[in-house]
Design an enzyme around this catalytic site. Sequence first.
Site, PDB file in Angstrom:
ATOM      1  N   ASP A 148       0.832  -1.198   0.000  1.00  0.00           N
ATOM      2  CA  ASP A 148       0.000   0.000   0.000  1.00  0.00           C
ATOM      3  C   ASP A 148       0.874   1.259   0.000  1.00  0.00           C
ATOM      4  OD1 ASP A 148      -2.696   1.174   0.312  1.00  0.00           O
ATOM      5  OD2 ASP A 148      -1.916   1.859   2.241  1.00  0.00           O
ATOM      6  N   GLU A 156       1.561  -0.396  -4.941  1.00  0.00           N
ATOM      7  CA  GLU A 156       0.494   0.532  -5.300  1.00  0.00           C
ATOM      8  C   GLU A 156       1.141   1.835  -5.762  1.00  0.00           C
ATOM      9  OE1 GLU A 156      -3.368   2.975  -3.561  1.00  0.00           O
ATOM     10  OE2 GLU A 156      -1.755   2.352  -2.218  1.00  0.00           O
ATOM     11  N   ASP A 170     -10.503   1.558  -4.536  1.00  0.00           N
ATOM     12  CA  ASP A 170     -10.266   2.996  -4.407  1.00  0.00           C
ATOM     13  C   ASP A 170     -10.861   3.833  -5.531  1.00  0.00           C
ATOM     14  OD1 ASP A 170      -8.866   3.147  -1.980  1.00  0.00           O
ATOM     15  OD2 ASP A 170      -6.988   2.563  -2.931  1.00  0.00           O
TER      16      ASP A 170
END
Length: 570
Positions: A328, A357, A424
């Site tokens: 992340d 990410e 997201d």
Amino acid sequence: MDYASIFHRPMSEYAGAVDDTHYFFRLRCKRDDIRNCIFWFADRAAMTPTLTFSSVPMNKVRSDKYYDYFEVLLETTLLRIAYYFEIDDGAEKSFYLGDCFSKTPDVERYEFFQLPFNLRSDRVTIPDWVREAVVYNIFPDSFADGKRKIEDIESSAEYQGEICRSLHGGTIKGIEENLDYIRNLGCNCVYLNPFFAASSYHKYDLLDYYHVDPTRGTDEDFRSLVELAHSKGIRVIIDGVFNHVCYRHPFFKDVLEKGKNSEFYDYFYELPEHPVYPEGGEEPGYLCFAYVPEMPKTNTANRKLRDYFCDVGAYWIREFDVDGWRLDVANEVDDQFLRAFRNSVKEAKEDALVIGEVWENANHYINGSMMDSAMNYDFRRFCGQFFAKRNIDSAEFDARVSNLLMRYPQQATYAQLNLLDSHDVSRFLTVCAGDRDRMELAILFQMTFVGMPSIFYGDEKGLEGEKESEYRRPMEFCKEDRLEEVYKSFIALRKSHPCFMNGKYETVLVNGNTYGYRRSDDTETVTVYMNNGEKALPLQLSGRIIISKNYKDEKLFENGYVVTTEEWVR
């Protein structure tokens, strides 16, 4: 000859080793400027007064709006290579060597471009299984609490004096009980958003990196999930949140209590001497993920914290046999941490995958030392522009596809996580304004493009949503939608033709909103045509038709596609 447009960079996405005997070399030139390009190479360590060069032609493999890209895949036993490019535009010839242009290649050996040594440890090496992976991305809270069901009940549980929350009630056991569903869809890898002990329902504010959140289940539940997944041929990738922790994490609680006297003070990034958790909506006086005070930013450059997180990475592989990590906010932690974490993971399992990410071009990280792959949000962006919104034509789309194919070392392109959706962003079907025909074309491209396709849970059920509460909605197992059969069909198409997983990519048709491309290997060529516009296009085909829609009388109509194959005998 437009010299200003000619570009090459050694030991980058423009040059590198693929394996012990294969190398790729690329050269960028102004579009439609260069007629021929020849690659010259020699043993840079030859014990002779001068180097003896050999040559191979380079092929123009891609073009975007401004540039052409020439490429050669060189096979040689040489470990050290000196090289240069002979460039011809039809009017003049030039030699490009060592960042300089010359009318002759008669220079000292150190003046050529150099690939110093083919070191295995420095190569971009992708696990073999990745090319065949079709990923199913699960947001655990929203997926399932039983076989083909989720009750959608909010709950909470205590963990070491802290409260952990669930919004929809999804569990690890629920995922396990639906592995057959995932497998029947055609997926052979699951990527799970966080399930470790954390305060919020999304689990990105961690309290404990070594245990499953009590609202999700137990550590043994997760062990059982991985074992059953592996027995079904499904690999498991988990989500690592190392850029920040929960403000109630023991490390930060100690800092809030003791300030600069806390042994964990330097575990966080640029804290004031006495950090205070803000009340009443005030902005925090310390750095956080975005500006969220509940998630203070860690200092991953701190050696002790780095070692702690690296142990976490190895632990879940060593103890539970997971197959990789997605990191992340990977572009907000330091490079040294990424290198250390990847090394720790690879030492625990050599063929584990590390995905970052990174929403933008991740070239900086895809270099063989920090990440194997990145979440390809640009893939989603370009598909949204072409298929969903139709605000670019096929020529512009192809130019952006070229950018995707040229931005990384050749072998790394096959490991990019090509997504249309994630937890997201708005659901891609919503971006398509609910138009399933447009979604279908995007799925066909996703399943036949270079890289790992990733499906966000429920996309196959036609789930929509623009806001977070909508696109993270509970899974609707009972919902019937024709997209489910679309996914099954296109995943099966991908799996039945290895050239989609291993072959080269070549554009064959750019005409208005009609787009065609070819995937080929040593045994087969498969060509895909799709009409993303309203106007029917005459299209004469060669080869055997595998699958088609809205193709008749040698015309490809709106929302239509046709896939053909030609098999080759060695």
